[in-house]
Design a protein around this motif. Structure first.
Motif, PDB file in Angstrom:
ATOM      1  N   GLY A  44       2.862   3.879   6.886  1.00  0.00           N
ATOM      2  CA  GLY A  44       2.948   2.435   6.798  1.00  0.00           C
ATOM      3  C   GLY A  44       1.714   1.816   6.174  1.00  0.00           C
ATOM      4  N   PRO A  45       1.840   0.632   5.616  1.00  0.00           N
ATOM      5  CA  PRO A  45       0.676  -0.039   5.003  1.00  0.00           C
ATOM      6  C   PRO A  45      -0.306  -0.505   6.073  1.00  0.00           C
ATOM      7  CG  PRO A  45       2.577  -1.497   5.003  1.00  0.00           C
ATOM      8  CD  PRO A  45       3.080  -0.168   5.491  1.00  0.00           C
ATOM      9  N   VAL A  46      -1.557  -0.642   5.670  1.00  0.00           N
ATOM     10  CA  VAL A  46      -2.568  -1.151   6.591  1.00  0.00           C
ATOM     11  C   VAL A  46      -2.315  -2.638   6.821  1.00  0.00           C
ATOM     12  CG1 VAL A  46      -4.241   0.571   5.858  1.00  0.00           C
ATOM     13  CG2 VAL A  46      -4.179  -1.648   4.718  1.00  0.00           C
ATOM     14  N   PRO A  47      -2.849  -3.215   7.905  1.00  0.00           N
ATOM     15  CA  PRO A  47      -2.600  -4.637   8.182  1.00  0.00           C
ATOM     16  C   PRO A  47      -3.068  -5.544   7.039  1.00  0.00           C
ATOM     17  CG  PRO A  47      -3.509  -3.540  10.111  1.00  0.00           C
ATOM     18  CD  PRO A  47      -3.599  -2.560   8.989  1.00  0.00           C
ATOM     19  N   ASP A  48      -2.304  -6.624   6.828  1.00  0.00           N
ATOM     20  CA  ASP A  48      -2.623  -7.676   5.860  1.00  0.00           C
ATOM     21  C   ASP A  48      -2.564  -7.221   4.402  1.00  0.00           C
ATOM     22  OD1 ASP A  48      -3.082  -9.364   8.041  1.00  0.00           O
ATOM     23  OD2 ASP A  48      -5.204  -8.804   8.141  1.00  0.00           O
ATOM     24  N   VAL A  49      -1.949  -6.065   4.118  1.00  0.00           N
ATOM     25  CA  VAL A  49      -1.854  -5.645   2.725  1.00  0.00           C
ATOM     26  C   VAL A  49      -0.714  -6.415   2.066  1.00  0.00           C
ATOM     27  CG1 VAL A  49      -0.249  -3.750   3.214  1.00  0.00           C
ATOM     28  CG2 VAL A  49      -1.698  -3.661   1.179  1.00  0.00           C
ATOM     29  N   ASP A  50      -0.885  -6.766   0.796  1.00  0.00           N
ATOM     30  CA  ASP A  50       0.109  -7.523   0.036  1.00  0.00           C
ATOM     31  C   ASP A  50       1.085  -6.538  -0.618  1.00  0.00           C
ATOM     32  OD1 ASP A  50       1.548  -9.399  -1.318  1.00  0.00           O
ATOM     33  OD2 ASP A  50       0.002  -9.807  -2.836  1.00  0.00           O
ATOM     34  N   LEU A  51       2.365  -6.631  -0.232  1.00  0.00           N
ATOM     35  CA  LEU A  51       3.392  -5.737  -0.772  1.00  0.00           C
ATOM     36  C   LEU A  51       4.292  -6.442  -1.784  1.00  0.00           C
ATOM     37  CD1 LEU A  51       4.524  -3.950   2.532  1.00  0.00           C
ATOM     38  CD2 LEU A  51       2.832  -3.159   0.840  1.00  0.00           C
ATOM     39  N   SER A  52       3.913  -7.636  -2.212  1.00  0.00           N
ATOM     40  CA  SER A  52       4.785  -8.408  -3.097  1.00  0.00           C
ATOM     41  C   SER A  52       4.962  -7.742  -4.456  1.00  0.00           C
ATOM     42  CB  SER A  52       4.231  -9.827  -3.273  1.00  0.00           C
ATOM     43  OG  SER A  52       2.922  -9.789  -3.832  1.00  0.00           O
ATOM     44  N   ALA A  53       4.015  -6.895  -4.862  1.00  0.00           N
ATOM     45  CA  ALA A  53       4.135  -6.241  -6.162  1.00  0.00           C
ATOM     46  C   ALA A  53       5.070  -5.043  -6.129  1.00  0.00           C
ATOM     47  CB  ALA A  53       2.754  -5.808  -6.654  1.00  0.00           C
ATOM     48  N   LEU A  54       5.534  -4.659  -4.954  1.00  0.00           N
ATOM     49  CA  LEU A  54       6.404  -3.487  -4.813  1.00  0.00           C
ATOM     50  C   LEU A  54       7.831  -3.924  -4.546  1.00  0.00           C
ATOM     51  CD1 LEU A  54       4.206  -1.160  -2.535  1.00  0.00           C
ATOM     52  CD2 LEU A  54       4.557  -0.978  -5.015  1.00  0.00           C
ATOM     53  N   ASN A  55       8.754  -3.242  -5.182  1.00  0.00           N
ATOM     54  CA  ASN A  55      10.171  -3.428  -4.867  1.00  0.00           C
ATOM     55  C   ASN A  55      10.540  -2.381  -3.823  1.00  0.00           C
ATOM     56  OD1 ASN A  55      12.889  -3.840  -4.729  1.00  0.00           O
ATOM     57  ND2 ASN A  55      13.354  -3.089  -6.795  1.00  0.00           N
ATOM     58  N   LEU A  56      10.570  -2.792  -2.581  1.00  0.00           N
ATOM     59  CA  LEU A  56      10.782  -1.843  -1.501  1.00  0.00           C
ATOM     60  C   LEU A  56      12.160  -1.209  -1.527  1.00  0.00           C
ATOM     61  CD1 LEU A  56       9.089  -3.809   1.452  1.00  0.00           C
ATOM     62  CD2 LEU A  56       8.098  -2.050  -0.027  1.00  0.00           C
ATOM     63  N   ALA A  57      13.128  -1.840  -2.209  1.00  0.00           N
ATOM     64  CA  ALA A  57      14.488  -1.303  -2.256  1.00  0.00           C
ATOM     65  C   ALA A  57      14.709  -0.387  -3.451  1.00  0.00           C
ATOM     66  CB  ALA A  57      15.499  -2.443  -2.294  1.00  0.00           C
ATOM     67  N   ARG A  58      13.701  -0.186  -4.296  1.00  0.00           N
ATOM     68  CA  ARG A  58      13.881   0.642  -5.498  1.00  0.00           C
ATOM     69  C   ARG A  58      14.029   2.109  -5.134  1.00  0.00           C
ATOM     70  NH1 ARG A  58      10.489   3.578  -8.495  1.00  0.00           N
ATOM     71  NH2 ARG A  58       8.630   2.752  -7.453  1.00  0.00           N
ATOM     72  N   ARG A  59      14.985   2.776  -5.791  1.00  0.00           N
ATOM     73  CA  ARG A  59      15.137   4.210  -5.590  1.00  0.00           C
ATOM     74  C   ARG A  59      13.959   4.952  -6.229  1.00  0.00           C
ATOM     75  NH1 ARG A  59      20.059   6.688  -4.268  1.00  0.00           N
ATOM     76  NH2 ARG A  59      21.742   5.226  -3.793  1.00  0.00           N
ATOM     77  N   LEU A  60      13.558   6.023  -5.585  1.00  0.00           N
ATOM     78  CA  LEU A  60      12.421   6.803  -6.060  1.00  0.00           C
ATOM     79  C   LEU A  60      12.896   7.966  -6.917  1.00  0.00           C
ATOM     80  CD1 LEU A  60      10.385   6.927  -2.724  1.00  0.00           C
ATOM     81  CD2 LEU A  60       9.838   5.585  -4.761  1.00  0.00           C
ATOM     82  N   ALA A  61      12.002   8.396  -7.819  1.00  0.00           N
ATOM     83  CA  ALA A  61      12.236   9.578  -8.639  1.00  0.00           C
ATOM     84  C   ALA A  61      11.247  10.658  -8.243  1.00  0.00           C
ATOM     85  CB  ALA A  61      12.102   9.239 -10.133  1.00  0.00           C
ATOM     86  N   ASP A  62      11.660  11.883  -8.390  1.00  0.00           N
ATOM     87  CA  ASP A  62      10.796  12.993  -8.016  1.00  0.00           C
ATOM     88  C   ASP A  62       9.531  13.004  -8.868  1.00  0.00           C
ATOM     89  OD1 ASP A  62      10.260  15.506  -6.588  1.00  0.00           O
ATOM     90  OD2 ASP A  62      10.549  16.437  -8.558  1.00  0.00           O
ATOM     91  N   GLY A  63       8.388  13.135  -8.231  1.00  0.00           N
ATOM     92  CA  GLY A  63       7.118  13.252  -8.934  1.00  0.00           C
ATOM     93  C   GLY A  63       6.420  11.949  -9.241  1.00  0.00           C
TER      94      GLY A  63
END
Length: 238
Positions: free
Chosen positions: A129-148
């Motif tokens: 998990g992210p550390v407290p108060d970190v800004d996650l707005s630049a990440l699309n949390l629903a994006r599928r991941l690719a290997d590597g």
């Protein structure tokens, strides 16, 4: 010649006779009379009636003890019925996996292994998990991941790093999770869906045959309006 009767001397020096002795307390009343009747029989060798009475009392005590033991054993071994668990394709088919690198402001940065179809939110969870108060707005949390691939959390992407897939727009139909064929592991990758909710989705599918529409997710226990709003664009019913 005797004295007249009114002048005769009366000897009052002697005490009146004592009253007859009373029976002991255990001989009084109805119970005392029964005891008094039994004592001579016992002293004369009449032990048969006493032996019968003692044997009857012993048998009664054994019966009561057995009844109490059987009753308590029935309560201790009573257990709730075991609910059946729907079979899943994940139990018989090995799930493919991918490896991604999570760096930046997370509890345990490094490599994490995830099932194929996992999303950015799953990678963050696997890294502690992210550390407290970190800004996650630049990440699309629903994006599928690719290997590597590598995920940068709370830090700018270094120059020359591989580009991150665009976060704009909802995922295409090919990227959506099919409610009618998804395994437990694939359903668990959806945001807000853990192992318990994933199992409930599979149980609903088993009980009803299939999902005819995404809206039927609302019929699954634990999926309310807010959770459905997060899932409706990430799943499909083919």
């Amino acid at each position: 010649m005797g004295l007249p009767l009114d002048q005769q001397w009366v000897d009052v020096s002697t005490d009146p006779p004592d009253p007859p002795p009373r029976d002991p307390w255990w001989r009084r009343g109805r119970v005392g009379r029964l005891v008094s009747e039994w004592l001579p029989e016992i002293s004369a060798g009449g032990h048969r009636r006493l032996a019968i009475a003692l044997a009857g009392a012993l048998v009664l005590a054994v019966v009561v003890a057995l009844w109490v033991a059987m009753s308590s054993r029935g309560v201790e071994h009573e257990a709730p019925p075991v609910l059946p668990v729907a079979a899943s394709a994940a139990s018989s088919t090995p799930q493919a996996s991918i490896v991604v690198s999570v760096v930046g402001r997370v509890a345990s940065p490094g490599l994490v292994t995830l099932p194929e179809g996992a999303r950015v939110a799953d990678a963050l969870r696997a890294a502690g998990g992210p550390v407290p108060d970190v800004d996650l707005s630049a990440l699309n949390l629903a994006r599928r991941l690719a290997d590597g691939e590598q995920i940068y959390v709370g830090m700018p992407t270094p120059p020359g790093a591989d580009p991150v897939p665009a976060a704009a727009g909802p995922p295409g139909v090919a990227d959506k999770v099919d409610l009618n064929s998804a395994t437990l592991a694939a359903l668990d990758t959806l945001p807000g869906v853990g192992p318990v909710t994933a199992q409930r989705i599979v149980n609903w599918r088993t009980a009803h045959g299939r999902f005819d529409s995404v809206a039927q997710l609302r019929e699954v226990d634990g999926i309310g309006p807010s959770r459905f709003a997060r899932l409706k664009d990430l799943v499909v019913a083919r």
